[in-house]
Design a protein around this motif. Sequence first.
Motif, PDB file in Angstrom:
ATOM      1  N   LEU A 108      -5.361 -23.070  16.785  1.00 28.26           N
ATOM      2  CA  LEU A 108      -5.075 -24.493  16.571  1.00 28.26           C
ATOM      3  C   LEU A 108      -3.797 -24.920  17.298  1.00 28.26           C
ATOM      4  O   LEU A 108      -2.924 -25.558  16.727  1.00 28.26           O
ATOM      5  CB  LEU A 108      -4.984 -24.824  15.072  1.00 28.26           C
ATOM      6  N   PHE A 109      -3.693 -24.573  18.559  1.00 24.73           N
ATOM      7  CA  PHE A 109      -2.511 -24.883  19.359  1.00 24.73           C
ATOM      8  C   PHE A 109      -2.497 -26.361  19.737  1.00 24.73           C
ATOM      9  O   PHE A 109      -3.501 -26.903  20.183  1.00 24.73           O
ATOM     10  CB  PHE A 109      -2.493 -24.043  20.643  1.00 24.73           C
ATOM     11  N   ARG A 110      -1.336 -26.985  19.568  1.00 23.28           N
ATOM     12  CA  ARG A 110      -1.151 -28.382  19.965  1.00 23.28           C
ATOM     13  C   ARG A 110       0.157 -28.490  20.741  1.00 23.28           C
ATOM     14  O   ARG A 110       1.128 -27.820  20.424  1.00 23.28           O
ATOM     15  CB  ARG A 110      -1.103 -29.315  18.756  1.00 23.28           C
ATOM     16  N   LEU A 111       0.159 -29.344  21.755  1.00 21.33           N
ATOM     17  CA  LEU A 111       1.298 -29.461  22.660  1.00 21.33           C
ATOM     18  C   LEU A 111       1.888 -30.863  22.587  1.00 21.33           C
ATOM     19  O   LEU A 111       1.156 -31.837  22.518  1.00 21.33           O
ATOM     20  CB  LEU A 111       0.805 -29.182  24.084  1.00 21.33           C
ATOM     21  N   ARG A 112       3.210 -30.943  22.583  1.00 25.30           N
ATOM     22  CA  ARG A 112       3.944 -32.213  22.651  1.00 25.30           C
ATOM     23  C   ARG A 112       4.959 -32.095  23.775  1.00 25.30           C
ATOM     24  O   ARG A 112       5.487 -31.022  24.022  1.00 25.30           O
ATOM     25  CB  ARG A 112       4.699 -32.500  21.349  1.00 25.30           C
ATOM     26  N   LEU A 132       1.783 -23.348  27.474  1.00 30.35           N
ATOM     27  CA  LEU A 132       0.761 -23.259  26.433  1.00 30.35           C
ATOM     28  C   LEU A 132       0.056 -21.903  26.504  1.00 30.35           C
ATOM     29  O   LEU A 132      -0.078 -21.207  25.490  1.00 30.35           O
ATOM     30  CB  LEU A 132      -0.247 -24.398  26.576  1.00 30.35           C
ATOM     31  N   LYS A 133      -0.353 -21.491  27.694  1.00 27.14           N
ATOM     32  CA  LYS A 133      -1.019 -20.193  27.859  1.00 27.14           C
ATOM     33  C   LYS A 133      -0.086 -19.042  27.488  1.00 27.14           C
ATOM     34  O   LYS A 133      -0.511 -18.055  26.883  1.00 27.14           O
ATOM     35  CB  LYS A 133      -1.552 -20.035  29.280  1.00 27.14           C
ATOM     36  N   PHE A 134       1.174 -19.164  27.862  1.00 28.17           N
ATOM     37  CA  PHE A 134       2.150 -18.140  27.505  1.00 28.17           C
ATOM     38  C   PHE A 134       2.237 -18.014  25.980  1.00 28.17           C
ATOM     39  O   PHE A 134       2.195 -16.912  25.437  1.00 28.17           O
ATOM     40  CB  PHE A 134       3.532 -18.471  28.081  1.00 28.17           C
ATOM     41  N   THR A 135       2.345 -19.144  25.289  1.00 32.15           N
ATOM     42  CA  THR A 135       2.452 -19.135  23.824  1.00 32.15           C
ATOM     43  C   THR A 135       1.184 -18.557  23.207  1.00 32.15           C
ATOM     44  O   THR A 135       1.257 -17.772  22.256  1.00 32.15           O
ATOM     45  CB  THR A 135       2.711 -20.561  23.302  1.00 32.15           C
ATOM     46  N   GLN A 136       0.037 -18.895  23.761  1.00 33.33           N
ATOM     47  CA  GLN A 136      -1.220 -18.353  23.253  1.00 33.33           C
ATOM     48  C   GLN A 136      -1.314 -16.844  23.453  1.00 33.33           C
ATOM     49  O   GLN A 136      -1.980 -16.150  22.693  1.00 33.33           O
ATOM     50  CB  GLN A 136      -2.411 -19.043  23.928  1.00 33.33           C
ATOM     51  N   SER A 137      -0.621 -16.324  24.453  1.00 33.72           N
ATOM     52  CA  SER A 137      -0.676 -14.887  24.744  1.00 33.72           C
ATOM     53  C   SER A 137       0.213 -14.054  23.813  1.00 33.72           C
ATOM     54  O   SER A 137       0.080 -12.830  23.776  1.00 33.72           O
ATOM     55  CB  SER A 137      -0.269 -14.630  26.200  1.00 33.72           C
TER      56      SER A 137
END
Length: 171
Positions: A108-112, A132-137
Amino acid sequence: MKSLYLFALFTFIQMSCQAEKTVSKYPDIVGDIVFDEKLDEPGFKKCGARKDKPFSFQYYHGPKTFGYKGEKIAIIEKLKKENIFSEKKVNGYITVRFLVNCEGKTGLFRLRHMDSDLKNISLDEDLENKLLKFTQSLNGWMPKEIEGLKVDYYQYLTYKIENGKVSEVLP
């Protein structure tokens, strides 16, 4: 007159008890992220304290530790190795908010994004997607326990951007 008053009161009570329940378009808890099939992985599940209505804690509930293996320094070191930057010399903040479930899995990743004046504005779409991809990794998130029960909780990372480079990771 008294019987008319009682009749009206009784009618009002009866009608209010029979009122149709409406479904709210708002989340049960302020700040909940609602599943979006276009953005979210279908296999990601909330655990929650109750299976019929999962409840997720905010990052500030429970123990005040940073729930990542190796603490924040491990994230910063991994970010340095990735060497993520923007060719554009942008300044501002990119925040990625997400849910860590009771198994330590994220979704449930959301970006601001905001400029240096905290106005909602896109800084650099490519940089935002990379962060975003880094955080998801990041796969070292630890489940949080409150009163002996493993719970879901929201977490966020805010990347401060100066001259196109990440200068700080918050919180």
